[in-house]
Motif scaffolding. Structure first.
Motif, PDB file in Angstrom:
ATOM      1  N   ASN B 387      42.843  48.853  39.070  1.00 16.12           N
ATOM      2  CA  ASN B 387      43.034  47.637  38.251  1.00 16.12           C
ATOM      3  C   ASN B 387      42.515  46.363  38.872  1.00 16.12           C
ATOM      4  OD1 ASN B 387      44.018  48.296  35.736  1.00 16.12           O
ATOM      5  ND2 ASN B 387      46.035  48.791  36.587  1.00 16.12           N
ATOM      6  N   THR B 388      41.653  46.463  39.879  1.00 14.61           N
ATOM      7  CA  THR B 388      41.044  45.244  40.415  1.00 14.61           C
ATOM      8  C   THR B 388      40.168  44.624  39.336  1.00 14.61           C
ATOM      9  OG1 THR B 388      41.017  46.227  42.603  1.00 14.61           O
ATOM     10  CG2 THR B 388      39.633  44.298  42.284  1.00 14.61           C
ATOM     11  N   VAL B 397      29.872  45.026  36.523  1.00 16.66           N
ATOM     12  CA  VAL B 397      29.632  45.314  37.936  1.00 16.66           C
ATOM     13  C   VAL B 397      28.581  46.423  38.053  1.00 16.66           C
ATOM     14  CG1 VAL B 397      30.675  46.091  40.099  1.00 16.66           C
ATOM     15  CG2 VAL B 397      31.983  44.624  38.539  1.00 16.66           C
ATOM     16  N   PHE B 398      28.697  47.413  37.152  1.00 15.02           N
ATOM     17  CA  PHE B 398      27.730  48.521  37.153  1.00 15.02           C
ATOM     18  C   PHE B 398      26.316  47.984  36.959  1.00 15.02           C
ATOM     19  CE2 PHE B 398      25.194  51.631  34.765  1.00 15.02           C
ATOM     20  CZ  PHE B 398      25.211  52.696  35.654  1.00 15.02           C
ATOM     21  N   THR B 403      20.868  46.604  38.954  1.00 11.98           N
ATOM     22  CA  THR B 403      19.754  45.683  39.185  1.00 11.98           C
ATOM     23  C   THR B 403      19.654  45.279  40.651  1.00 11.98           C
ATOM     24  OG1 THR B 403      21.200  43.840  38.643  1.00 11.98           O
ATOM     25  CG2 THR B 403      19.845  44.708  36.860  1.00 11.98           C
ATOM     26  N   GLY B 404      20.613  45.730  41.453  1.00 10.15           N
ATOM     27  CA  GLY B 404      20.536  45.436  42.882  1.00 10.15           C
ATOM     28  C   GLY B 404      21.063  44.044  43.224  1.00 10.15           C
ATOM     29  N   ALA B 405      21.865  43.451  42.303  1.00 10.50           N
ATOM     30  CA  ALA B 405      22.425  42.118  42.557  1.00 10.50           C
ATOM     31  C   ALA B 405      23.442  42.146  43.699  1.00 10.50           C
ATOM     32  CB  ALA B 405      23.072  41.572  41.290  1.00 10.50           C
ATOM     33  N   GLY B 406      23.940  43.316  44.009  1.00  8.00           N
ATOM     34  CA  GLY B 406      24.877  43.440  45.122  1.00  8.00           C
ATOM     35  C   GLY B 406      24.860  44.850  45.663  1.00  8.00           C
ATOM     36  N   GLN B 407      25.319  45.013  46.885  1.00  7.68           N
ATOM     37  CA  GLN B 407      25.269  46.322  47.533  1.00  7.68           C
ATOM     38  C   GLN B 407      26.458  47.204  47.204  1.00  7.68           C
ATOM     39  OE1 GLN B 407      22.874  48.113  49.170  1.00  7.68           O
ATOM     40  NE2 GLN B 407      21.789  46.450  48.131  1.00  7.68           N
ATOM     41  N   SER B 408      27.610  46.572  46.961  1.00  5.53           N
ATOM     42  CA  SER B 408      28.794  47.371  46.638  1.00  5.53           C
ATOM     43  C   SER B 408      29.594  46.673  45.558  1.00  5.53           C
ATOM     44  CB  SER B 408      29.671  47.539  47.893  1.00  5.53           C
ATOM     45  OG  SER B 408      30.278  46.309  48.204  1.00  5.53           O
ATOM     46  N   ALA B 409      30.427  47.448  44.878  1.00  2.00           N
ATOM     47  CA  ALA B 409      31.271  46.879  43.824  1.00  2.00           C
ATOM     48  C   ALA B 409      32.138  45.767  44.401  1.00  2.00           C
ATOM     49  CB  ALA B 409      32.132  47.978  43.204  1.00  2.00           C
ATOM     50  N   ASP B 410      32.715  45.989  45.574  1.00  2.40           N
ATOM     51  CA  ASP B 410      33.584  44.988  46.192  1.00  2.40           C
ATOM     52  C   ASP B 410      32.843  43.673  46.417  1.00  2.40           C
ATOM     53  OD1 ASP B 410      35.801  46.559  46.152  1.00  2.40           O
ATOM     54  OD2 ASP B 410      35.483  47.386  48.172  1.00  2.40           O
ATOM     55  N   GLY B 417      33.382  36.511  41.490  1.00  3.05           N
ATOM     56  CA  GLY B 417      34.749  36.146  41.115  1.00  3.05           C
ATOM     57  C   GLY B 417      35.250  36.930  39.910  1.00  3.05           C
ATOM     58  N   LEU B 418      35.056  38.246  39.949  1.00  2.33           N
ATOM     59  CA  LEU B 418      35.391  39.070  38.789  1.00  2.33           C
ATOM     60  C   LEU B 418      36.760  39.743  38.879  1.00  2.33           C
ATOM     61  CD1 LEU B 418      31.931  40.814  38.339  1.00  2.33           C
ATOM     62  CD2 LEU B 418      32.860  38.925  36.999  1.00  2.33           C
ATOM     63  N   LYS B 419      37.489  39.443  39.963  1.00  4.04           N
ATOM     64  CA  LYS B 419      38.763  40.110  40.164  1.00  4.04           C
ATOM     65  C   LYS B 419      39.673  39.867  38.960  1.00  4.04           C
ATOM     66  CE  LYS B 419      41.886  40.862  44.064  1.00  4.04           C
ATOM     67  NZ  LYS B 419      43.091  41.124  43.282  1.00  4.04           N
ATOM     68  N   GLN B 420      40.302  40.897  38.534  1.00  3.22           N
ATOM     69  CA  GLN B 420      41.129  40.833  37.334  1.00  3.22           C
ATOM     70  C   GLN B 420      42.350  39.940  37.562  1.00  3.22           C
ATOM     71  OE1 GLN B 420      41.738  44.066  34.169  1.00  3.22           O
ATOM     72  NE2 GLN B 420      42.940  44.675  35.920  1.00  3.22           N
ATOM     73  N   ILE B 421      42.696  39.180  36.534  1.00  5.23           N
ATOM     74  CA  ILE B 421      43.906  38.359  36.631  1.00  5.23           C
ATOM     75  C   ILE B 421      45.095  39.210  36.194  1.00  5.23           C
ATOM     76  CG2 ILE B 421      45.053  36.255  35.815  1.00  5.23           C
ATOM     77  CD1 ILE B 421      42.177  35.264  35.049  1.00  5.23           C
ATOM     78  N   THR B 422      46.018  39.446  37.110  1.00  5.95           N
ATOM     79  CA  THR B 422      47.183  40.252  36.768  1.00  5.95           C
ATOM     80  C   THR B 422      48.464  39.444  36.958  1.00  5.95           C
ATOM     81  OG1 THR B 422      47.136  41.129  39.014  1.00  5.95           O
ATOM     82  CG2 THR B 422      46.172  42.512  37.282  1.00  5.95           C
TER      83      THR B 422
END
Lengths: 99, 483
Positions: B387-388, B397-398, B403-410, B417-422
């Motif tokens: 649930n992140t 994120v996929f 497209t190579g915008a980042g190396q890992s999902a984290d 700043g995509l962390k889910q608001i819980t």
């Protein structure tokens, strides 16, 4: 077992050998001579003897899977094709084959 | 009268994935200039001798082990004699009385959905042999051109029992066999290039009576042609018999343009190949040690893997079958599970078969060429599972991974700043604002319009830039509107 003349002619045709009637008759007699030899051998009791696929009781030696024939410049191909009756565009040409 | 029963057996030629030919050191690479890969052995020049390729034998051993067959301790090469210009020796080296592989079985699934059923097709044998060259019938001043690059290419001819009862079963068998030879890495399966081609023996009879006379359809190089050719042949045979005719044993060719089969010129001598053991080659010996060595290198087989995906990872039979279609897909899937955790196996299956497969399809890529590595996708799935991020943000994120915008999902979640608001308080604030700002929607919802609720959810998600936990938004919104 004896061969008939039509059988001899069929064998000749399978082997793409052209034989006239006289030659076929000569071949028939010679082949029948060989058959009588085989008959003599077949009279021997070979039960219990495992059939051999080769005269020598040894096994096949294998080669590693590697490309050893290189022909990059097609020079060798030209050499091979120089003894062919006809070649063009790298192909061997033969009388037309129609299926 | 009982309906006709259809009887089909297949002979399949799989070109073996060796770099050199079966009896010579010439290359087997596809597409070279004519006759540049034809060595003196392939040309049948006088005085040459064949030397057997160990790699080709290992391919046959792998196949034998994979189908549960007997790999013969001793097998023999034989000459199959016939005359054709693309066969310069005047005989093909093949195996006859003692083939390298005997027996075995292929398990396949026929049909789809509720109508799907499992079928076992028995194999008669599989034997090693050499391919012939190619005849080019374009006009060379009324002559035929011969290219011997293909001559001597190693083939495994796999012969099934006449166990199939419909064109669909024959196609399912061919597909299963095709998947298997690729899985164990003995054939690239490229049907356009002729690496995998089928001959179908087809006959019809009334159940309880002896098999009918069969006709053999030659050289079917696609599953579609296989199906169409068999279906046409079955119709033709039944019509012929019902019109009082007789079926003559024959070899026929399928013409994809007309969808019809037609008999090749029949010759009384056509099948008299006068096989005999090749005196140039000694018997082939495969001992236990060699078998064991090959066995250890064999990958886990598709059937076993499919079952493990069901029992171990809790996948549905359908998912397990889809994910074991190729070794690459199965490996990729398991690598995502290794990162995301077994508990997320179903989620991994959904991503691999859903978003990943769709994206690969669109770009016309195989899974082995996926820009998103399995470990990267596994990392993303782990963040969806805990649930992140929501599933919807996960897709974002996929895309960034693709497209190579980042190396890992984290890294991507952090950077964008995509962390889910819980945090309930934060979501509550958003919900209150949306309710206050959209009285019309609120009124509609309270009047019983479900659609209005979705519009409100959309507003909240928009305000949260998609990051609010959807379940919490739903629950809070319902609760507030009920107040």
């Amino acid at each position: 077992m004896t061969l008939t003349l039509p059988e001899v002619k069929r064998i000749a045709r399978l082997a793409r050998l052209e034989v006239n009637d006289a030659e076929a008759e000569t071949a028939r007699q010679q082949l029948n001579g060989i058959f009588s030899l085989i008959e003599a051998m077949q009279a021997v009791d070979t039960s219990g003897v495992e059939p051999m696929a080769h005269a020598q009781d040894v096994f096949q030696r294998l080669r590693e899977d590697a490309v050893t024939h290189t022909d990059a410049d097609a020079r060798q191909r030209a050499l091979f094709q120089s003894v062919a009756p006809e070649a063009e565009a790298g192909l061997y040409l033969v009388p037309r084959v129609i299926e | 009268m009982k309906p006709w029963e259809i009887v089909i057996g297949l002979e399949t030629h799989a070109q073996l994935a060796t770099v050199s030919k079966i009896f010579s050191g010439a290359s087997t690479a596809f597409g070279a200039a004519p006759n540049t890969q034809a060595s003196p052995v392939d040309l049948a020049l006088p005085g040459v001798l064949p030397v057997l390729n160990k790699g080709a034998v290992e391919c046959a051993i792998k196949f034998g082990l994979a189908v549960g067959a007997t790999v013969a301790e001793k097998s023999v090469f034989a000459r199959k004699n016939y005359f054709y210009p693309d066969l310069p020796k005047g005989y093909q080296i093949s195996q006859f009385e003692l083939p390298v592989v005997e027996g075995g079985q292929i398990v396949l699934s026929v049909g789809q959905g509720d109508k799907a059923y499992e079928k076992r097709v028995n194999l008669t044998r599989a034997h090693l042999e050499e391919d012939a060259g190619k005849s080019l019938h374009e006009d060379f001043h009324g002559k035929t051109g011969i290219d011997l690059n293909r001559a001597g290419t190693p083939l495994l001819e796999i012969v099934s029992e006449p166990d199939m009862r419909s064109a669909d079963e024959a196609v399912a068998y061919a597909r299963a066999l095709h998947a298997l030879v690729r899985w164990i890495g003995i054939c690239d399966g490229n049907m356009q290039e002729g690496s995998f081609r089928c001959d179908a023996n087809v006959s019809v009879h009334r159940p309880g009576t002896p098999f009918g006379t069969r006709r053999e359809i030659k050289n079917l190089n696609s599953f579609r042609n296989l199906k169409e050719a068999i279906e046409y042949e079955i119709r033709w045979q039944i019509e012929t018999l019902e019109d009082g005719g007789r079926i003559e044993q024959a070899t026929v060719l399928f013409d994809p343009a007309t969808g019809e089969t037609r008999a090749m010129r029949t010759k009384e001598d056509a099948h008299d190949y006068r096989y005999f053991p090749d005196p140039d080659l000694l018997p082939l010996k495969i001992d236990r040690t060699w078998l064991d060595r090959v066995c250890k290198r064999l990958p886990e087989l598709p059937e076993a893997r499919r079952q493990r995906f069901v029992t171990d990872l809790g996948l549905s039979a359908y998912d397990a079958a889809t994910l074991t279609a190729t070794l690459e897909t199965a490996d990729y899937f398991e690598a995502t599970v290794a990162v995301a955790g077994k508990a997320s196996a179903k989620l991994c299956a959904n991503w691999v078969m859903g978003d990943l497969a769709a994206r690969l399809n669109r770009e016309n890529l195989g899974i082995a060429q996926s820009p998103v590595a399995a470990a990267q996708l596994g990392g993303l799935i782990a963040r969806v599972a805990d649930n992140t991020v929501s599933n919807a943000i996960g897709k974002k994120v996929f895309e960034a991974l693709w497209t190579g915008a980042g190396q890992s999902a984290d890294a991507i979640i952090e950077a964008q700043g995509l962390k889910q608001i819980t945090d309930t308080g934060a979501i509550e604030k958003l919900v209150d604002d949306v309710i206050a700002a959209n009285p019309a929607n609120v009124a509609e919802y309270q009047a019983g319009k479900e659609k209005a609720f979705n519009a409100l959810v959309g507003q909240v998600m928009k305000a949260a830039r998609g990051k609010a936990n959807p379940q919490q938004v739903n629950a809070l919104l319902k609760q507030k509107l009920a107040e």
